[in-house]
Enzyme design. Structure first.
Site: not given
Ligand code: E4P
Length: 219
Positions: A83-84
């Site tokens: 997750k960015i």
């Protein structure tokens, strides 16, 4: 629409997974911090509970560190999705990680523009935040509608996760708008499963059945 759970709490995940409806899990640094346990251990334990995409968020903000962290997270388990956050550095990291075959979920999305950028950088998932848009007086569901429409129009395969869900209406509307996935907090799952008329119905069925049994016994 598929359901993910938005939590890092193992008991919550285990309980909802037993319903047979859970397809994945999303976490974020705040949810991990709430558990007060080691990040890697928690993520690893979640992968034992749910066989589906498990989003684990990077805790760095420059592309080089996000790529390193992303590779390390992806090595924990085949189901890990990195997750960015939706930033310029985040886009650079997603573009590199996706070329490596690592799945990514671009988070903190608040507009169609951001969703389009993330999709074009190679994101597997985008997470528009409904509740936090509502919180500042705008319409979170309208943002979901724009993203769903644009992705359909352009045949974009990146999957849309309705995130920052605060109530049942958010879930229902996201489904009606054609969202692929909703990531739902434990409390909202519990609300979804209950209805006062179901409780009332069970109560009257039980009462009628008891009376019927007594009548039959006394015959
Ligand atoms: C999404 O993946 C996020 O973890 C989450 O939905 C954020 O929700 P919040 O706005 O309730 O913190």
């Amino acid at each position: 629409m598929e359901f993910f759970i938005d939590t890092a709490n193992l008991e919550e995940i285990q309980e909802i997974a037993q319903w047979g409806i859970l397809r994945g899990v999303t976490t974020n640094p705040s949810l991990i911090a709430k558990e007060g346990r080691d990040f890697r251990t928690v993520v690893q334990e979640i992968t034992d509970l749910v066989d589906g995409p498990i989003s684990a968020e990077v805790n760095s903000y420059d592309a080089k560190s996000m790529i390193e962290e992303g590779r390390e997270l992806a090595s924990i388990h085949k189901n890990i999705v990195v997750k960015i956050p939706m930033t310029e550095e985040g886009l650079k990291a997603v573009s590199v990680l996706s070329k490596d075959g690592i799945k990514t979920n671009v988070t903190l999305i608040f507009s169609l523009n951001q969703a389009l950028l993330a999709a074009n950088s190679g994101a597997t998932f985008v997470s528009p935040f409904i509740g936090r848009i509502d919180d500042i007086g705008y319409d979170g569901l309208a943002c979901i509608e724009e993203i769903v429409d644009a992705f359909i129009t352009h045949g974009i395969e990146t999957r849309i996760i309705a995130a920052s869900i605060r109530n049942i209406l958010h879930v229902n509307q996201s489904a009606l708008l054609g969202c692929d996935i909703a990531t739902i907090p434990y409390k909202v799952f519990k609300q979804m499963a209950h209805h006062p008329l179901t409780d009332k119905g069970i109560e009257s069925f039980q009462k009628d059945w008891e009376q019927h049994t007594k009548k039959v016994e006394n015959k």
